[in-house]
Design a protein around this motif. Structure first.
Motif, PDB file in Angstrom:
ATOM      1  N   ALA A 259     -13.428  -7.674   5.269  1.00 37.25           N
ATOM      2  CA  ALA A 259     -12.927  -6.310   5.066  1.00 37.25           C
ATOM      3  C   ALA A 259     -14.072  -5.316   4.899  1.00 37.25           C
ATOM      4  CB  ALA A 259     -12.007  -6.267   3.840  1.00 37.25           C
ATOM      5  N   GLU A 283      -8.761  -4.418  -4.467  1.00 38.29           N
ATOM      6  CA  GLU A 283      -8.397  -4.086  -3.095  1.00 38.29           C
ATOM      7  C   GLU A 283      -8.595  -5.282  -2.169  1.00 38.29           C
ATOM      8  OE1 GLU A 283      -7.263  -1.160   0.016  1.00 38.29           O
ATOM      9  OE2 GLU A 283      -6.650  -1.893  -1.953  1.00 38.29           O
ATOM     10  N   ARG A 286      -5.583  -7.550  -2.745  1.00 35.14           N
ATOM     11  CA  ARG A 286      -4.401  -6.981  -2.064  1.00 35.14           C
ATOM     12  C   ARG A 286      -4.512  -7.167  -0.564  1.00 35.14           C
ATOM     13  NH1 ARG A 286      -2.625  -2.755   1.052  1.00 35.14           N
ATOM     14  NH2 ARG A 286      -4.737  -1.918   1.299  1.00 35.14           N
ATOM     15  N   TRP A 287      -5.656  -6.813  -0.012  1.00 37.31           N
ATOM     16  CA  TRP A 287      -5.875  -6.823   1.426  1.00 37.31           C
ATOM     17  C   TRP A 287      -5.741  -8.231   2.003  1.00 37.31           C
ATOM     18  CZ3 TRP A 287      -6.016  -3.160   4.979  1.00 37.31           C
ATOM     19  CH2 TRP A 287      -6.588  -3.399   6.222  1.00 37.31           C
ATOM     20  N   GLN A 288      -6.348  -9.194   1.339  1.00 38.34           N
ATOM     21  CA  GLN A 288      -6.293 -10.569   1.826  1.00 38.34           C
ATOM     22  C   GLN A 288      -4.918 -11.191   1.593  1.00 38.34           C
ATOM     23  OE1 GLN A 288      -8.202 -12.251   3.729  1.00 38.34           O
ATOM     24  NE2 GLN A 288      -7.150 -14.211   3.600  1.00 38.34           N
ATOM     25  N   ASN A 323       2.628  -6.048  -0.020  1.00 35.15           N
ATOM     26  CA  ASN A 323       1.302  -5.438  -0.181  1.00 35.15           C
ATOM     27  C   ASN A 323       0.971  -4.453   0.929  1.00 35.15           C
ATOM     28  OD1 ASN A 323       0.587  -6.581  -2.600  1.00 35.15           O
ATOM     29  ND2 ASN A 323      -0.599  -8.255  -1.714  1.00 35.15           N
ATOM     30  N   ARG A 324       1.838  -4.343   1.940  1.00 47.76           N
ATOM     31  CA  ARG A 324       1.673  -3.360   3.017  1.00 47.76           C
ATOM     32  C   ARG A 324       2.847  -2.366   3.035  1.00 47.76           C
ATOM     33  NH1 ARG A 324      -2.455  -6.357   3.377  1.00 47.76           N
ATOM     34  NH2 ARG A 324      -3.795  -6.435   5.211  1.00 47.76           N
ATOM     35  N   GLU A 333      -2.288   0.129   5.199  1.00 49.74           N
ATOM     36  CA  GLU A 333      -3.024  -0.543   6.269  1.00 49.74           C
ATOM     37  C   GLU A 333      -4.499  -0.148   6.312  1.00 49.74           C
ATOM     38  OE1 GLU A 333      -2.313  -3.035   7.931  1.00 49.74           O
ATOM     39  OE2 GLU A 333      -0.149  -3.206   7.717  1.00 49.74           O
ATOM     40  N   PHE A 335      -8.151  -0.270   4.194  1.00 49.04           N
ATOM     41  CA  PHE A 335      -8.893  -0.885   3.095  1.00 49.04           C
ATOM     42  C   PHE A 335      -9.625   0.238   2.367  1.00 49.04           C
ATOM     43  CE2 PHE A 335     -12.655  -2.890   1.257  1.00 49.04           C
ATOM     44  CZ  PHE A 335     -12.109  -4.012   0.647  1.00 49.04           C
ATOM     45  N   HIS A 345      -0.521  -4.424  -6.872  1.00 50.78           N
ATOM     46  CA  HIS A 345      -0.313  -5.290  -5.706  1.00 50.78           C
ATOM     47  C   HIS A 345       0.440  -6.533  -6.158  1.00 50.78           C
ATOM     48  CE1 HIS A 345      -3.373  -8.203  -6.959  1.00 50.78           C
ATOM     49  NE2 HIS A 345      -4.194  -7.203  -7.213  1.00 50.78           N
TER      50      HIS A 345
END
Length: 405
Positions: A259, A283, A286-288, A323-324, A333, A335, A345
């Motif tokens: 990311a 973050e 959340r992102w992963q 989370n999206r 969407e 990062f 999240h």
């Protein structure tokens, strides 16, 4: 009243996550039918819960939505009949509560503070030992190594044999249909997990004969709630602790690097203000979204987002979708380091089953990024990631990188 079914994709296919092509399917579901019934799938009929708020309703109502192994457990795939491996995440209160309380002290704030120096020392040693100007696998040399070191410490397991813990974690979560699966059948999986249980049982016997110590095996050997577990429950709980202490953190360590390389402005932001590292860690998690879904089973007829769910129905909370969710997270969407509510999240779950080791995972990630920034490591990704064939763990099996000296 239930709306007519829509032609939405079956998001249970592990191929979607191996190929990283899942986003558009969940976006359509969140928009058109956020609690959607899939009448047919390789795992039988199930409900997809895709919005943040609805997932939270399911998480927080454990009386209506059961995690119990005998009801089906926590994955969209049912455990093979007669081969169930119950553990405290696959239990409802009061058994869940008693067993969780046994292991929770090891990740209490005071103990985390005691472990911080050791984690930092090991992280520094791993980073300093990486090759320069030479391709290597980030997953193996960094993510897996750091989590294996930590797991061995939590169990007081021989450090020289720490990669056995990683292997057993891979065995426990393997999709046996994957071409690169570490086990190819349920019988093979059970044989490997039995070896794990025998190894742990030998350490358990030693610890039970000694005064209580502050490691997971000793704590479980001496606690009323866990000291007389049946063998399948013994295997289930050790499998849970190994996977929980390994997969989420190691995949966030790799996903976070990816990311940050894809978002150079965010990396520059953290370099300019290291106080943002806490936000960065949240973050990344959340992102992963290292755990793709959690499943529950309805204990009674109920209603969720206007849909009627029947007793016995399989209800799947898709954390990757929550989370999206555009209605809960601004620009999900993207990062973004420095979000107003970075810990907002679903990656750790919520309610009674919220990840017991969430603060330890955050601390490991925080120290990794602090030490990387301290060294100003220029880690370049030089090939595509190999992703795990799984609809449960959003894993990265390998990632080729070069550190430019």
């Amino acid at each position: 009243m239930n709306a007519p079914p829509l032609a939405l994709a079956d998001v249970s296919s592990p191929t979607l996550y191996r190929d990283d092509t899942w986003r558009e399917h969940f976006a359509a579901m969140r928009r058109d039918d956020p609690v959607h019934r899939h009448a047919d799938s390789p795992y039988g009929p199930y409900w997809s819960v895709t919005r943040y708020a609805d997932i939270m309703k399911v998480e927080l109502d454990h009386a209506t939505y059961s995690s119990a192994s005998e009801m089906g457990g926590i994955q969209i795939a049912d455990q093979p009949k007669g081969q169930e491996l119950p553990n405290f995440i696959r239990m409802d209160p009061p058994r869940h509560t008693a067993q969780r309380k046994t292991v929770a002290p090891i990740v209490a704030p005071t103990n985390l503070a005691n472990m911080e120096g050791l984690i930092r020392e090991r992280t520094a040693a791993v980073l300093d030992g990486l090759p320069r100007n030479q391709t290597f696998d980030w997953v193996d040399r960094v993510s897996t190594e750091l989590t294996a070191l930590m797991l061995a410490t939590l169990f007081d397991f021989p450090q020289a044999e720490r990669r056995k813990l990683t292997h057993w974690s891979d065995v426990a979560i393997a999709n046996i249909e994957a071409a690169d699966a570490v086990v190819k059948s349920e019988a093979e999986r059970m044989a490997e997990l039995t070896t794990m249980a025998e190894t742990m049982a030998a350490l358990w016997k030693e610890r039970a004969a000694q005064p209580p110590k502050f490691d997971l095996i000793s704590m479980m050997a001496h606690a009323e709630a866990t000291k007389a577990m049946p063998m399948r429950e013994f295997i289930g709980n050790f499998g849970l602790l190994i996977v929980g202490g390994n997969d989420t953190t190691r995949n966030s360590m790799t996903g976070g690097l990816m990311a940050m390389r894809e978002s150079p402005a965010e990396l520059a932001k953290v370099k300019a203000d290291p106080k943002l590292i806490d936000s960065l860690v949240s973050e990344v998690i959340r992102w992963q979204t290292p755990v793709i879904h959690m499943r529950r089973t309805a204990t009674r007829d109920c209603e969720l987002a206007g849909r009627t769910i029947r007793q016995g129905d399989k209800v799947v909370m898709w954390y990757v979708s929550g989370n999206r969710d555009e209605t809960a997270i601004e620009e999900p969407e993207r990062f973004i380091v420095g979000r107003p509510r970075p810990r907002h999240h679903l990656s750790f779950g919520a309610g009674i089953h919220r990840c017991v080791g969430d603060r330890l995972a955050e601390m490991q990630l925080k120290i990794l990024w602090q030490e990387m920034l301290l060294r100003d490591l220029d880690v370049e990704i030089v090939g595509p990631p190999v992703r795990l064939y799984s609809n449960f763990i959003r894993g990265i099996r390998s990632l080729p990188v070069v550190i430019r000296a």
